[in-house]
Design a protein around this motif. Structure first.
Motif, short mmCIF file in Angstrom:
data_model
loop_
_atom_site.label_atom_id
_atom_site.label_comp_id
_atom_site.label_asym_id
_atom_site.label_seq_id
_atom_site.Cartn_x
_atom_site.Cartn_y
_atom_site.Cartn_z
N ASP A 180 34.09 -96.42 -30.83
CA ASP A 180 32.89 -96.13 -30.03
C ASP A 180 32.14 -94.95 -30.66
OD1 ASP A 180 31.03 -96.19 -28.00
OD2 ASP A 180 32.29 -95.13 -26.56
N ALA B 70 41.22 -92.22 -26.64
CA ALA B 70 40.14 -91.93 -25.71
C ALA B 70 39.06 -91.03 -26.31
CB ALA B 70 40.69 -91.29 -24.44
N ASP B 71 39.28 -90.54 -27.51
CA ASP B 71 38.26 -89.73 -28.18
C ASP B 71 38.52 -89.76 -29.68
OD1 ASP B 71 40.07 -87.47 -28.97
OD2 ASP B 71 40.15 -87.11 -26.80
N GLN C 160 41.88 -88.11 -30.95
CA GLN C 160 43.03 -88.99 -30.74
C GLN C 160 43.02 -90.17 -31.71
OE1 GLN C 160 43.40 -90.30 -26.68
NE2 GLN C 160 43.34 -88.22 -25.82
N MET D 245 31.87 -90.28 -27.54
CA MET D 245 33.15 -89.95 -26.95
C MET D 245 33.28 -88.43 -26.87
SD MET D 245 35.83 -92.63 -28.75
CE MET D 245 35.44 -92.07 -30.41
N PRO D 246 34.10 -87.92 -25.94
CA PRO D 246 34.27 -86.47 -25.83
C PRO D 246 35.15 -85.93 -26.96
CG PRO D 246 35.73 -87.60 -24.30
CD PRO D 246 34.86 -88.66 -24.91
N ASP E 288 37.88 -95.71 -27.61
CA ASP E 288 36.77 -95.73 -26.66
C ASP E 288 37.16 -94.86 -25.48
OD1 ASP E 288 34.96 -96.65 -24.43
OD2 ASP E 288 34.28 -98.03 -25.99
N ASP E 289 36.22 -94.04 -24.99
CA ASP E 289 36.56 -93.13 -23.90
C ASP E 289 36.62 -93.82 -22.54
OD1 ASP E 289 33.77 -93.50 -23.95
OD2 ASP E 289 33.43 -91.62 -22.88
N ASN E 290 36.15 -95.06 -22.47
CA ASN E 290 36.17 -95.80 -21.21
C ASN E 290 37.45 -96.63 -21.12
OD1 ASN E 290 35.78 -97.70 -19.11
ND2 ASN E 290 33.57 -97.60 -19.35
N ARG F 101 38.58 -100.20 -23.04
CA ARG F 101 39.77 -100.27 -23.87
C ARG F 101 40.70 -101.38 -23.40
NH1 ARG F 101 40.17 -94.73 -23.14
NH2 ARG F 101 42.19 -94.97 -22.08
N ASP G 117 33.13 -87.12 -31.42
CA ASP G 117 32.50 -88.44 -31.26
C ASP G 117 32.81 -89.34 -32.45
OD1 ASP G 117 30.68 -87.94 -33.36
OD2 ASP G 117 29.12 -87.23 -32.01
#
Length: 239
Positions: free
Chosen positions: A56, A36-37, A40, A59-60, A10-12, A16, A63
């Motif tokens: 998620d 985070a993306d 990764q 995500m950057p 999750d990018d948040n 996380r 996705d």
């Protein structure tokens, strides 16, 4: 018993951290990596070989939907997101996600249960995700409610709907319930999943399927689906 090893993507960072704290507090669950993306997440999954990936959508870099092809062969993927759009839910399930949970539609206990369930092949959907996948079935069986907080499903295909357009199914003589079960078979559901979605026993599902096969002159699910979708010529009902 080995702990369920989880990767959280999750990018948040706040999300996380919250998920990690919740899951690590449970007996038998271990968070082995965070991402985070999507890129990764793929790298972490390849390195740590988790039992479950919480993923998620938005995500950057890469996705969640784009990351599915590299994650699904490694571990069951449970989408965990704020995205509830019908097309996103369907794309995730078509891509191999084993479940789809929308934030705000589940409790902490339900999340923990979903993490455990998905490792045993029992997928979970929250209400809006289930509605997105079941919409075409409800449309074909008016008056029947299939809502469930955790309605287990596998892949359902929009391609199947387009192929079957215009097929005269009345000639097969299926009852309304049998048509509903046949739609779920076409969507890829197991007997256990059909029983859960329709609120009936697995024995009843088997009885429906036996009658369906007889009416479609099919020996197995693949043949039944081919007849139902009109990709092969089906029998004509007499009498």
């Amino acid at each position: 018993m080995n702990a369920v090893r989880v990767l959280i993507a999750d990018d948040n960072p706040v999300v996380r951290a919250g998920l990690a704290a919740l899951l690590t507090a449970q007996d038998g669950i271990e968070v082995v990596a965070e991402a985070a993306d999507g890129r990764q997440a793929c790298a972490a999954a390849a390195e740590h070989r988790p039992d479950v990936v919480l993923l998620d959508v938005r995500m950057p870099v890469l996705d969640g939907l784009a990351a599915l092809p590299c994650l699904v062969p490694i571990a069951p993927v449970l989408m965990l997101t704020y995205s509830r759009e019908d097309e996103v839910v369907r794309a995730a399930v078509r891509g191999g996600a084993g479940g789809y949970l929308v934030h705000g539609e589940f409790t902490a206990d339900q999340l923990v249960g979903a993490v455990r369930d998905i490792t045993e092949g029992r997928a979970c959907l929250t209400t809006s995700a289930a509605s997105a996948l079941m919409a075409h079935t409800r449309a074909r069986t008016p008056g029947r409610s299939l809502q469930s907080q955790h309605a287990p499903l596998q892949v359902q295909s929009d391609v199947a709907q387009s192929v079957s357009a215009g097929v005269d199914r009345a000639r097969y003589g299926l009852s309304q319930r049998e048509e509903e079960v046949m739609e779920l078979i076409t969507g890829g559901m197991t007997n256990h999943q059909i029983a859960a979605a329709c609120f009936i026993s697995e024995k009843t599902v088997k009885n429906h399927i036996n009658r369906i096969f007889a009416k479609l002159h099919a020996a197995n699910r693949s043949q039944a689906i081919a007849v139902w979708l009109g990709t092969v010529r089906g029998p004509v009902r007499h009498g």
